[in-house]
Scaffold this motif. Sequence first.
Motif, short mmCIF file in Angstrom:
data_model
loop_
_atom_site.label_atom_id
_atom_site.label_comp_id
_atom_site.label_asym_id
_atom_site.label_seq_id
_atom_site.Cartn_x
_atom_site.Cartn_y
_atom_site.Cartn_z
N GLY A 1 -7.72 0.39 -0.51
CA GLY A 1 -8.93 -0.39 -0.24
C GLY A 1 -9.11 -1.48 -1.28
N GLU A 2 -8.86 -1.14 -2.54
CA GLU A 2 -9.02 -2.14 -3.61
C GLU A 2 -8.00 -3.26 -3.47
OE1 GLU A 2 -9.02 -0.18 -7.47
OE2 GLU A 2 -10.40 1.34 -6.67
N ILE A 3 -6.75 -2.88 -3.17
CA ILE A 3 -5.70 -3.90 -2.99
C ILE A 3 -6.08 -4.83 -1.83
CG2 ILE A 3 -3.27 -4.27 -2.34
CD1 ILE A 3 -3.10 -2.77 -4.86
N TYR A 4 -6.57 -4.24 -0.76
CA TYR A 4 -6.90 -5.05 0.42
C TYR A 4 -8.13 -5.92 0.20
CZ TYR A 4 -3.16 -4.19 3.55
OH TYR A 4 -1.91 -4.24 4.11
N ARG A 5 -9.02 -5.49 -0.66
CA ARG A 5 -10.16 -6.36 -0.99
C ARG A 5 -9.66 -7.63 -1.69
NH1 ARG A 5 -13.21 -1.97 -1.12
NH2 ARG A 5 -12.70 -1.31 -3.22
N VAL A 6 -8.66 -7.44 -2.55
CA VAL A 6 -8.07 -8.61 -3.23
C VAL A 6 -7.39 -9.52 -2.20
CG1 VAL A 6 -6.33 -9.37 -4.90
CG2 VAL A 6 -7.80 -7.40 -5.43
N LEU A 7 -6.63 -8.90 -1.29
CA LEU A 7 -5.92 -9.71 -0.28
C LEU A 7 -6.91 -10.46 0.61
CD1 LEU A 7 -2.97 -7.37 0.82
CD2 LEU A 7 -3.01 -9.15 -0.93
N GLU A 8 -8.02 -9.80 0.91
CA GLU A 8 -9.04 -10.44 1.74
C GLU A 8 -9.58 -11.69 1.05
OE1 GLU A 8 -11.87 -7.54 2.98
OE2 GLU A 8 -13.01 -8.99 4.16
N ASN A 9 -9.76 -11.58 -0.26
CA ASN A 9 -10.24 -12.73 -1.03
C ASN A 9 -9.22 -13.86 -1.09
OD1 ASN A 9 -12.87 -12.34 -1.89
ND2 ASN A 9 -12.20 -10.75 -3.32
N LEU A 10 -7.93 -13.48 -1.05
CA LEU A 10 -6.88 -14.51 -1.14
C LEU A 10 -6.69 -15.20 0.21
CD1 LEU A 10 -4.13 -12.61 -3.19
CD2 LEU A 10 -5.72 -14.34 -4.03
N LYS A 11 -7.06 -14.50 1.28
CA LYS A 11 -6.82 -15.03 2.63
C LYS A 11 -7.45 -16.41 2.79
CE LYS A 11 -8.03 -13.99 7.39
NZ LYS A 11 -6.93 -14.10 8.32
N GLY A 12 -6.64 -17.33 3.28
CA GLY A 12 -7.12 -18.69 3.49
C GLY A 12 -6.90 -19.58 2.28
N ARG A 13 -6.87 -18.97 1.09
CA ARG A 13 -6.67 -19.78 -0.12
C ARG A 13 -5.20 -20.03 -0.38
NH1 ARG A 13 -10.28 -16.33 -4.00
NH2 ARG A 13 -9.10 -17.42 -5.59
N LEU A 14 -4.37 -19.08 0.04
CA LEU A 14 -2.94 -19.34 0.01
C LEU A 14 -2.30 -18.77 1.27
CD1 LEU A 14 -1.78 -16.42 -1.47
CD2 LEU A 14 -2.69 -17.64 -3.38
N THR A 15 -1.05 -19.10 1.47
CA THR A 15 -0.35 -18.65 2.67
C THR A 15 0.29 -17.31 2.35
OG1 THR A 15 0.09 -20.97 3.07
CG2 THR A 15 1.32 -19.40 4.42
N SER B 1 0.82 -1.22 0.00
CA SER B 1 0.00 0.00 0.00
C SER B 1 0.85 1.26 0.00
CB SER B 1 -0.95 -0.01 1.20
OG SER B 1 -0.22 0.04 2.39
N MET B 2 2.16 1.09 -0.11
CA MET B 2 3.05 2.25 0.00
C MET B 2 2.76 3.31 -1.07
SD MET B 2 7.11 2.46 0.59
CE MET B 2 7.51 1.26 -0.62
N GLY B 3 2.54 4.53 -0.61
CA GLY B 3 2.40 5.66 -1.53
C GLY B 3 1.09 5.70 -2.30
N LEU B 4 0.11 4.90 -1.90
CA LEU B 4 -1.15 4.87 -2.66
C LEU B 4 -2.28 5.57 -1.92
CD1 LEU B 4 -1.04 1.18 -3.95
CD2 LEU B 4 -0.24 3.25 -5.09
#
Length: 231
Positions: free
Chosen positions: A169-183, A160-163
């Motif tokens: 928020g958009e980046i974190y929505r993607v990360l939230e979706n990835l959570k649990g599916r990969l480490t 999220s640096m410099g954004l």
Amino acid sequence: MLEIRDLRVSYDHIEALRGVSLEVKKGEFLVFLGRNGAGKSSFLLALMGLISPAGGKILFEGEDLSFLRPWQRVRKGLALVPEGRKIFAPLSVRENLELGAFVRCNSVKKQLEKVLEIFPVLKEKLPLPAGALSGGEQQMLALARALMSDPRLLLLDEPSMGLAPKVVGEIYRVLENLKGRLTVLLVEQNVNRALSLADRVFLLESGRLVASWPREEIDYQVLEAAYLGEK
Ligand SMILES: Nc1ncnc2c1ncn2[C@@H]1O[C@H](COP(=O)(O)OP(=O)(O)OP(=O)(O)O)[C@@H](O)[C@H]1O
Ligand SMILES: [Mg+2]
């Protein structure tokens, strides 16, 4: 799935990592916090094989990674979204994405479709030079490029640096979706966002892990004193 034993990194006389040990279970989302210069990037670069550790062991699914080159680690299932994105600016968005999949022998097209579903904004920009994208789009491209190798262990260095907050928020929505599916091992300065996803949180200070907490047990006083207090 990952076991790190006494990992050390030195740059000439600077000891950037002074013996980090850690076990990571499959599907965990770990967040690493620490001041500038604490050794966060060195930690991720050593895991990826982009710098040679001065000592220690990295076992991924029981296999010692020490002698594997970065691309071989990608083939094993590791991927890094590096600090500062490091996209290839003169190459097109599509070429950047394809490079992310260079260790895959087949199914690049299918993986590209899968990744573009996660980042529809990149779909419209495939022929453009990556350098023409906005900062937020470049960060999405860096994340998308890492996902092109279909990793099982994703390493993220300050995504999220410099954004602007909206893009974060958009980046974190993607990360939230990835959570649990990969480490995921995530290094962040954006404490609040990162903590909302963390299963465990680690504090890195002068190359050492000085604290680790499950998310529900974070000692915010220690965290603030060590990390936020400086601001
Ligand atoms: N290529 C290098 N050559 C020499 N010293 C380096 C190099 N890269 C990092 N260092 C030093 O190693 C230490 C750890 O740096 P590192 O980049 O891992 O920290 P960081 O926690 O990622 O910091 P930041 O929050 O600023 O990104 C620092 O003292 C830094 O100056
Ligand atoms: Mg760093």
